[in-house]
Design a protein around this motif. Structure first.
Motif, PDB file in Angstrom:
ATOM      1  N   SER A  15      -7.642   4.104 -21.683  1.00 40.91           N
ATOM      2  CA  SER A  15      -6.414   3.777 -20.953  1.00 40.91           C
ATOM      3  C   SER A  15      -6.385   2.378 -20.373  1.00 40.91           C
ATOM      4  N   ARG A  16      -7.509   1.667 -20.397  1.00 43.13           N
ATOM      5  CA  ARG A  16      -7.544   0.322 -19.802  1.00 43.13           C
ATOM      6  C   ARG A  16      -7.998  -0.718 -20.824  1.00 43.13           C
ATOM      7  N   CYS A  17      -7.408  -1.898 -20.723  1.00 40.61           N
ATOM      8  CA  CYS A  17      -7.790  -2.974 -21.630  1.00 40.61           C
ATOM      9  C   CYS A  17      -9.234  -3.376 -21.354  1.00 40.61           C
ATOM     10  N   PRO A  18     -10.065  -3.476 -22.377  1.00 40.25           N
ATOM     11  CA  PRO A  18     -11.473  -3.836 -22.167  1.00 40.25           C
ATOM     12  C   PRO A  18     -11.662  -5.258 -21.628  1.00 40.25           C
ATOM     13  N   HIS A  19     -10.611  -6.074 -21.681  1.00 40.48           N
ATOM     14  CA  HIS A  19     -10.740  -7.456 -21.238  1.00 40.48           C
ATOM     15  C   HIS A  19     -10.920  -7.539 -19.727  1.00 40.48           C
ATOM     16  N   TYR A  20      -9.874  -7.188 -18.970  1.00 37.87           N
ATOM     17  CA  TYR A  20      -9.948  -7.233 -17.501  1.00 37.87           C
ATOM     18  C   TYR A  20      -9.521  -5.934 -16.841  1.00 37.87           C
ATOM     19  N   GLY A  21      -9.350  -4.875 -17.636  1.00 39.28           N
ATOM     20  CA  GLY A  21      -9.047  -3.578 -17.049  1.00 39.28           C
ATOM     21  C   GLY A  21      -7.587  -3.296 -16.785  1.00 39.28           C
ATOM     22  N   ALA A  22      -6.677  -4.012 -17.439  1.00 38.10           N
ATOM     23  CA  ALA A  22      -5.249  -3.773 -17.220  1.00 38.10           C
ATOM     24  C   ALA A  22      -4.862  -2.367 -17.671  1.00 38.10           C
ATOM     25  N   TRP A  38      -1.132  -7.732 -19.265  1.00 42.09           N
ATOM     26  CA  TRP A  38      -1.635  -8.867 -18.487  1.00 42.09           C
ATOM     27  C   TRP A  38      -1.907 -10.098 -19.330  1.00 42.09           C
ATOM     28  N   HIS A  39      -2.711  -9.944 -20.382  1.00 43.98           N
ATOM     29  CA  HIS A  39      -3.206 -11.118 -21.107  1.00 43.98           C
ATOM     30  C   HIS A  39      -2.957 -11.069 -22.598  1.00 43.98           C
ATOM     31  N   LYS A  87     -20.909  -4.891 -17.942  1.00 44.36           N
ATOM     32  CA  LYS A  87     -20.165  -4.040 -17.017  1.00 44.36           C
ATOM     33  C   LYS A  87     -19.305  -4.874 -16.080  1.00 44.36           C
ATOM     34  N   PRO A  88     -17.985  -4.722 -16.145  1.00 39.96           N
ATOM     35  CA  PRO A  88     -17.107  -5.478 -15.264  1.00 39.96           C
ATOM     36  C   PRO A  88     -17.058  -4.819 -13.889  1.00 39.96           C
ATOM     37  N   LYS A  89     -17.834  -5.343 -12.956  1.00 37.82           N
ATOM     38  CA  LYS A  89     -17.974  -4.712 -11.645  1.00 37.82           C
ATOM     39  C   LYS A  89     -16.638  -4.579 -10.932  1.00 37.82           C
ATOM     40  N   GLN A  90     -15.720  -5.487 -11.254  1.00 36.99           N
ATOM     41  CA  GLN A  90     -14.453  -5.453 -10.525  1.00 36.99           C
ATOM     42  C   GLN A  90     -13.524  -4.371 -11.036  1.00 36.99           C
ATOM     43  N   HIS A  91     -13.900  -3.675 -12.127  1.00 34.47           N
ATOM     44  CA  HIS A  91     -13.011  -2.653 -12.680  1.00 34.47           C
ATOM     45  C   HIS A  91     -13.779  -1.349 -12.893  1.00 34.47           C
ATOM     46  N   PRO A  92     -14.064  -0.598 -11.823  1.00 32.64           N
ATOM     47  CA  PRO A  92     -14.781   0.666 -11.975  1.00 32.64           C
ATOM     48  C   PRO A  92     -14.033   1.586 -12.924  1.00 32.64           C
ATOM     49  N   GLY A  93     -14.773   2.279 -13.753  1.00 32.21           N
ATOM     50  CA  GLY A  93     -14.150   3.205 -14.685  1.00 32.21           C
ATOM     51  C   GLY A  93     -13.760   2.584 -16.002  1.00 32.21           C
ATOM     52  N   LEU A  94     -13.924   1.271 -16.141  1.00 36.62           N
ATOM     53  CA  LEU A  94     -13.526   0.595 -17.377  1.00 36.62           C
ATOM     54  C   LEU A  94     -14.432   0.990 -18.537  1.00 36.62           C
TER      55      LEU A  94
END
Length: 510
Positions: A15-22, A38-39, A87-94
């Motif tokens: 459900s979320r873009c792997p880039h920044y979690g959109a 987003w991008h 692991k993108p720390k700013q997007h938990p669940g990504l």
């Protein structure tokens, strides 16, 4: 999990873009293609495969069944908790929204060597595409950088991050796919006849196919005092950390007014002044239209400047910097043409870039008057088996009716690298992409898609003053680009329309 219905068919994806979690539920669906709001990254809803950058990774797909009018999605718990590559720390669940595309491995029996000069996203996309498409020969990525490829947009947007937190791929990811990374390895010459590259350390390497993706470098100041300490450029994670450390609580003067510099000013907890030698033009992309730049009236500061001015940044527009003064070897003042002296503990220079192609001087490769390498839509240069990609090239742009341009966007560089790899493998694939650029300032994101070079008119929807708008750029009666603030996913929608080849007239935009 994102459930998508296209006509009468259902698909279930991450459900979320792997880039920044959109959230992809807010994206744009066109046929079997889902575009991030987003991008602009695009995914095939049947396979989850990436079809347009900037994301490097795909979406996981899940089994869908329909019984008695009810839709059931089946997924293994293990898949839903797969760890991300970085692991993108700013997007938990990504993690559950990411799938790394399968690749082949290196085979020592294949003696072919692809040499990639540069360690940015163009080279990385090329290397990964080669492995994804079955190339089992040797892949060498040689860069003067000290790091694996990293997300350069974060240099100005998240200056507090360590270099490792900006990595697009970890070293072990490259190792597992047989992609050799040579750091601190700068090319100084190429012998196209012998298919050999020489490096600054005295070593050399032969190749069967060559990609030149050496990027660009910052222009330097040519005024008295330019060599003083604490006069900086922003090109590496080390530069970013240094500027943040030096500028905190100090007087910061920024020379230039591109989006990179404005991003930086928005992240400095210190007094900041911005001087601009000519007029305000965004240098972070290919001469983005002066949209936000023109303001609704010509006597207004451009919108990004207004946003920063409200936070205490002082602008000196259409003036020149004449001199930098210092004490004990460190900069202390910036002197303007008017004679005004600005206190300056730190000076950041952002006055444009040059292509990193000086090492090709004297060779037969074709470059333009700025040094950009000329390529065709297959990223092929005028020399057989030599390709080029990213900031270092000038290429035919469909939205400019095939006229050449250099576009310094991350997404464009990745697309270049991908297409170069396919054509190294004789796939005969032309570049087909809509440039997509974004920036973030004071917590607000600006999107831009298309190529507005040479636009003659605009159509504005919404309000620049209220910081919620969509702007269409018109050339020859048709939309050639669009920009927005707080109006997602409109730019992604317009990008998808432009990608399909359809034209949007000025009347339709209105």
């Amino acid at each position: 999990v994102l459930l998508v219905r296209n006509k009468k068919e259902f698909s279930a994806l991450g459900s979320r873009c792997p880039h920044y979690g959109a959230p992809l539920s807010k994206g744009v669906l066109k046929g079997e293609r889902l575009r991030c709001p987003w991008h602009g990254a695009c995914f095939n809803i049947k396979t989850g495969d990436i079809e347009e950058y900037p994301s490097l990774d795909c979406l996981p797909c899940f089994k869908v069944t329909v019984e008695d009018g009810k839709v059931f999605v089946t997924a293994k718990k293990k898949v839903l908790t797969l760890p991300a590559v970085t692991k993108p720390k700013q997007h938990p669940g990504l993690e559950s929204s990411l799938r790394v595309k399968e690749t082949c491995k290196r085979c020592l029996l294949n003696r072919d060597t692809v040499l990639l000069l540069g360690g940015g996203v163009a080279a990385l996309a090329c290397a990964e595409t080669l492995r994804q498409e079955g190339f089992t020969g040797r892949i060498i990525m040689a860069t003067k950088e000290t790091h694996v490829p990293y997300d350069k947009s974060k240099l100005s947007k998240k200056m507090y991050l360590k270099a490792e937190d900006m990595y697009l791929r970890k070293p072990e990811f490259l190792d597992a796919r047989g992609i050799e990374l040579w750091t601190e390895k700068e090319a100084v010459s190429v012998d196209f006849q012998r298919q050999k590259v020489c490096f600054m350390d005295g070593s050399s390497q032969k190749y069967n196919q060559l990609l030149i993706a050496t990027g660009s470098h910052s222009r330097s100041l040519k005024i008295p005092g330019a060599d003083l300490q604490n006069v900086c450029v922003l090109q590496t994670p080390e530069d970013s950390s240094k500027i943040l450390e030096l500028a905190t609580g100090k007087n910061l003067v920024i020379i230039g007014a591109s989006f990179i510099e404005q991003n930086q000013a928005s992240r400095q907890p210190a007094p900041a002044r911005d001087t601009n030698e000519t007029s305000l033009q965004p240098g972070a992309a290919d001469k983005l239209p002066a949209w936000v730049l023109a303001g609704e009236f010509s006597n207004q500061l451009p919108l990004p400047c207004q946003m920063l001015q409200n936070k205490g940044v002082k602008f000196y527009m259409k003036t020149e910097l004449c001199e930098l003064k210092g004490k004990d070897g460190k900069v202390t003042e910036a002197v303007l043409a008017s004679g005004e002296e600005l206190p300056a503990d730190v000076v950041v220079v952002g006055i444009g870039v040059f292509p990193n192609s000086g090492f090709l001087k004297g060779t037969s490769i074709t470059r333009d008057d700025k040094g950009a390498i000329l390529v065709d839509l297959r990223m092929q240069t005028n020399i057989p088996n030599v390709f080029a990609a990213g900031d270092v090239v000038s290429f035919p742009v469909a939205l400019l009716n095939g006229d050449r341009s250099s576009i310094h966007h991350q997404q464009v560089a990745e697309a270049h690298g991908h297409i170069a790899a396919l054509n190294m493998l004789k796939k005969e694939k032309d570049l087909h992409t809509v440039p997509f650029f974004w920036t973030t300032m004071l917590g607000k994101s600006i999107r831009y898609a298309g190529c507005g070079k040479g636009y003659t008119d605009t159509v504005v929807k919404g309000s620049l003053e209220q910081q919620k708008f969509l702007i269409f750029y018109i050339r020859d009666g048709f939309v050639t680009a669009a920009a927005s603030l707080n109006d997602d996913p409109m730019v992604s929608l317009i990008a998808e329309v432009l990608y399909s080849g359809k034209q949007i007239s000025k009347e339709e935009a209105e």
